[in-house]
Every structure is written in structure tokens, then in C-alpha cells.
Write a protein that holds these residues in place. Structure first.
Motif, PDB file in Angstrom:
ATOM      1  N   ASN A 251      10.871 -41.280  44.325  1.00  0.00           N
ATOM      2  CA  ASN A 251      12.002 -41.139  43.409  1.00  0.00           C
ATOM      3  C   ASN A 251      12.571 -39.740  43.275  1.00  0.00           C
ATOM      4  OD1 ASN A 251      12.082 -43.905  42.723  1.00  0.00           O
ATOM      5  ND2 ASN A 251      10.291 -43.580  41.394  1.00  0.00           N
ATOM      6  N   SER A 252      12.729 -39.063  44.378  1.00  0.00           N
ATOM      7  CA  SER A 252      13.502 -37.831  44.321  1.00  0.00           C
ATOM      8  C   SER A 252      14.981 -38.198  44.359  1.00  0.00           C
ATOM      9  CB  SER A 252      13.181 -36.934  45.518  1.00  0.00           C
ATOM     10  OG  SER A 252      11.947 -36.292  45.345  1.00  0.00           O
ATOM     11  N   ASN A 253      15.765 -37.461  43.601  1.00  0.00           N
ATOM     12  CA  ASN A 253      17.212 -37.660  43.604  1.00  0.00           C
ATOM     13  C   ASN A 253      17.902 -36.357  43.968  1.00  0.00           C
ATOM     14  OD1 ASN A 253      17.069 -40.343  42.710  1.00  0.00           O
ATOM     15  ND2 ASN A 253      16.792 -39.658  40.600  1.00  0.00           N
ATOM     16  N   PHE A 254      18.933 -36.493  44.776  1.00  0.00           N
ATOM     17  CA  PHE A 254      19.663 -35.313  45.256  1.00  0.00           C
ATOM     18  C   PHE A 254      21.140 -35.435  44.904  1.00  0.00           C
ATOM     19  CE2 PHE A 254      16.110 -36.294  48.028  1.00  0.00           C
ATOM     20  CZ  PHE A 254      15.462 -35.075  48.193  1.00  0.00           C
ATOM     21  N   SER A 255      21.730 -34.318  44.609  1.00  0.00           N
ATOM     22  CA  SER A 255      23.149 -34.288  44.263  1.00  0.00           C
ATOM     23  C   SER A 255      24.004 -34.702  45.459  1.00  0.00           C
ATOM     24  CB  SER A 255      23.532 -32.877  43.839  1.00  0.00           C
ATOM     25  OG  SER A 255      24.931 -32.710  43.899  1.00  0.00           O
ATOM     26  N   ILE A 256      25.023 -35.520  45.200  1.00  0.00           N
ATOM     27  CA  ILE A 256      25.937 -35.879  46.295  1.00  0.00           C
ATOM     28  C   ILE A 256      26.896 -34.729  46.599  1.00  0.00           C
ATOM     29  CG2 ILE A 256      25.866 -38.362  45.821  1.00  0.00           C
ATOM     30  CD1 ILE A 256      28.692 -38.029  44.557  1.00  0.00           C
ATOM     31  N   THR A 257      26.935 -33.743  45.721  1.00  0.00           N
ATOM     32  CA  THR A 257      27.870 -32.638  45.913  1.00  0.00           C
ATOM     33  C   THR A 257      27.311 -31.566  46.832  1.00  0.00           C
ATOM     34  OG1 THR A 257      28.729 -33.024  43.703  1.00  0.00           O
ATOM     35  CG2 THR A 257      29.226 -30.887  44.709  1.00  0.00           C
ATOM     36  N   ASP A 258      26.039 -31.219  46.630  1.00  0.00           N
ATOM     37  CA  ASP A 258      25.477 -30.139  47.451  1.00  0.00           C
ATOM     38  C   ASP A 258      24.072 -30.435  47.952  1.00  0.00           C
ATOM     39  OD1 ASP A 258      24.056 -29.933  45.141  1.00  0.00           O
ATOM     40  OD2 ASP A 258      24.804 -27.956  44.579  1.00  0.00           O
ATOM     41  N   GLY A 259      23.598 -31.628  47.729  1.00  0.00           N
ATOM     42  CA  GLY A 259      22.278 -31.997  48.233  1.00  0.00           C
ATOM     43  C   GLY A 259      21.122 -31.445  47.411  1.00  0.00           C
ATOM     44  N   SER A 260      21.423 -30.739  46.341  1.00  0.00           N
ATOM     45  CA  SER A 260      20.349 -30.113  45.562  1.00  0.00           C
ATOM     46  C   SER A 260      19.496 -31.169  44.855  1.00  0.00           C
ATOM     47  CB  SER A 260      20.946 -29.140  44.538  1.00  0.00           C
ATOM     48  OG  SER A 260      21.801 -29.843  43.662  1.00  0.00           O
ATOM     49  N   VAL A 261      18.284 -30.785  44.571  1.00  0.00           N
ATOM     50  CA  VAL A 261      17.347 -31.708  43.934  1.00  0.00           C
ATOM     51  C   VAL A 261      17.734 -31.901  42.473  1.00  0.00           C
ATOM     52  CG1 VAL A 261      14.931 -32.120  43.348  1.00  0.00           C
ATOM     53  CG2 VAL A 261      15.516 -30.905  45.468  1.00  0.00           C
ATOM     54  N   ARG A 262      17.907 -33.122  42.066  1.00  0.00           N
ATOM     55  CA  ARG A 262      18.239 -33.409  40.663  1.00  0.00           C
ATOM     56  C   ARG A 262      17.007 -33.856  39.904  1.00  0.00           C
ATOM     57  NH1 ARG A 262      23.863 -33.599  40.547  1.00  0.00           N
ATOM     58  NH2 ARG A 262      23.758 -33.804  38.304  1.00  0.00           N
ATOM     59  N   SER A 263      16.126 -34.535  40.590  1.00  0.00           N
ATOM     60  CA  SER A 263      14.875 -34.912  39.932  1.00  0.00           C
ATOM     61  C   SER A 263      13.886 -35.345  41.000  1.00  0.00           C
ATOM     62  CB  SER A 263      15.116 -36.054  38.939  1.00  0.00           C
ATOM     63  OG  SER A 263      15.544 -37.206  39.631  1.00  0.00           O
ATOM     64  N   GLY A 264      12.648 -35.474  40.577  1.00  0.00           N
ATOM     65  CA  GLY A 264      11.619 -35.900  41.512  1.00  0.00           C
ATOM     66  C   GLY A 264      10.921 -34.727  42.167  1.00  0.00           C
ATOM     67  N   PRO A 265       9.969 -35.050  43.031  1.00  0.00           N
ATOM     68  CA  PRO A 265       9.081 -34.015  43.572  1.00  0.00           C
ATOM     69  C   PRO A 265       9.641 -33.235  44.762  1.00  0.00           C
ATOM     70  CG  PRO A 265       8.407 -36.172  44.373  1.00  0.00           C
ATOM     71  CD  PRO A 265       9.570 -36.403  43.446  1.00  0.00           C
ATOM     72  N   ALA A 266      10.803 -33.584  45.259  1.00  0.00           N
ATOM     73  CA  ALA A 266      11.317 -32.885  46.442  1.00  0.00           C
ATOM     74  C   ALA A 266      11.438 -31.392  46.152  1.00  0.00           C
ATOM     75  CB  ALA A 266      12.668 -33.456  46.848  1.00  0.00           C
ATOM     76  N   PRO A 267      10.955 -30.551  47.052  1.00  0.00           N
ATOM     77  CA  PRO A 267      10.940 -29.111  46.805  1.00  0.00           C
ATOM     78  C   PRO A 267      12.231 -28.403  47.177  1.00  0.00           C
ATOM     79  CG  PRO A 267       9.778 -29.598  48.849  1.00  0.00           C
ATOM     80  CD  PRO A 267      10.234 -30.919  48.286  1.00  0.00           C
ATOM     81  N   LYS A 268      13.028 -29.052  48.023  1.00  0.00           N
ATOM     82  CA  LYS A 268      14.221 -28.361  48.530  1.00  0.00           C
ATOM     83  C   LYS A 268      15.387 -29.331  48.613  1.00  0.00           C
ATOM     84  CE  LYS A 268      12.522 -27.110  52.430  1.00  0.00           C
ATOM     85  NZ  LYS A 268      12.174 -26.545  53.730  1.00  0.00           N
TER      86      LYS A 268
END
Ligand code: FES
Length: 158
Positions: free
Chosen positions: A123-140
Motif C-alpha cells: 500500500n504505497s501511494n505515489f503522487s500522479i503529479t511528480d511520483g513522490s511518495v504520499r504514503s506507505g513504506p516506499a522510500p523514494k
């Protein structure tokens, strides 16, 4: 009172001074050659980063067509599993693309909803605008992928 030793000392003293000056001059020259006394602070950090943009890109051979612009929902996006790319449209007419490989443990992201790209594994979530991590364990962030939009066709750009 005035000491007489001033006078007699004047002669020899002058000679000494001249000799010393000569030696000092020599030393100065040598030092200049070595030139190692100044601390080279800051050194050659001048990153002469010539933007090595390869002019000359293929003529027309063409990138891989991913989708039509109409396929990508505004404020959302679409996952292209085969190409491992997510294409998004954060705002009308603005298209972005990112790697579909989650930066956490390498799962393929699965869907786009509510303005984020979702990885189903943890359940990592990434911004559709810049790919940044919005939540979850993804580090980058998800790395951006270059696309070109030709008319209403979205293509992978090399
Ligand atoms: S691999 Fe995507 S959240 Fe863990």
C-alpha cells in the motif's frame, strides 16, 4: 642614556640585512614555484556540466506508442503493465509518466485512484503529479519516464 653601541652596530647590521634580503628573495621564488602554502579551498568543484543532450535524436523512427491522450483520465492515470509505465494526467492536457515499479520492493503498481498511484503489495501511494511518495513504506518517488505527446498520441521517448 644613549647607548654608544648603536653606532658601531649600524655597519654590520646593514650588511646582514642585505644578505638576508637576498636569501629571502630566493626563498620567495622557490616558494612561488612550489606554491603549496595556500590551502586550496574549494578546489575545482566547478562542475562544467555541459548538458549533454544528444541533439540528433532519431528521425521519426518513433517511440513506442503507449496510448491516446483520451485514454488517460484527467486527475488520474493508467498503468501500462507491459511497458512498466504509469501515465497520468494531473491536470487537463498535462501528461506525466513514471516507472510502474514500486521503489519499496519492486512490485508493479496496479492502479491509479484519488490522485495517487497505488502499489498493492504494501500500500504505497505515489503522487500522479511528480511520483513522490504520499504514503506507505516506499522510500523514494517513482522515477519519471520521458514521454512525448504528438497530437493525441502519447509515446515513450527513448
Ligand atoms: S513493493 Fe510497493 S509497497 Fe511494498
Amino acid at each position: 642614556m644613549t647607548s654608544a653601541s648603536f653606532h658601531p652596530a649600524a655597519g654590520p647590521a646593514r650588511r646582514t640585512v642585505v644578505a638576508a634580503a637576498g636569501a629571502a628573495g630566493l626563498t620567495a621564488v622557490l616558494a612561488a614555484c612550489g606554491g603549496s602554502d595556500e590551502d586550496a579551498s574549494g578546489g575545482g568543484a566547478a562542475s562544467s556540466g555541459a548538458p549533454s543532450e544528444e541533439a540528433g535524436g532519431g528521425d521519426g523512427g518513433g517511440g513506442t506508442e503507449l496510448a491516446a491522450t483520451a485514454d488517460i483520465p484527467e486527475g488520474g492515470g493508467m498503468v501500462f503493465a507491459d511497458q512498466k509505465v504509469v501515465v497520468t494526467q494531473p491536470s487537463a492536457g498535462e501528461f506525466k509518466a513514471f516507472s510502474a515499479i514500486c521503489t519499496h520492493q519492486g512490485c508493479a503498481v496496479k492502479s491509479v485512484s484519488d490522485g495517487v498511484i497505488n502499489c498493492p503489495c504494501h500500500n504505497s501511494n505515489f503522487s500522479i503529479t511528480d511520483g513522490s511518495v504520499r504514503s506507505g513504506p516506499a522510500p523514494k518517488p517513482l522515477p519519471a519516464v520521458r514521454i512525448t505527446v504528438n497530437g493525441d498520441s502519447i509515446q515513450l521517448a527513448g
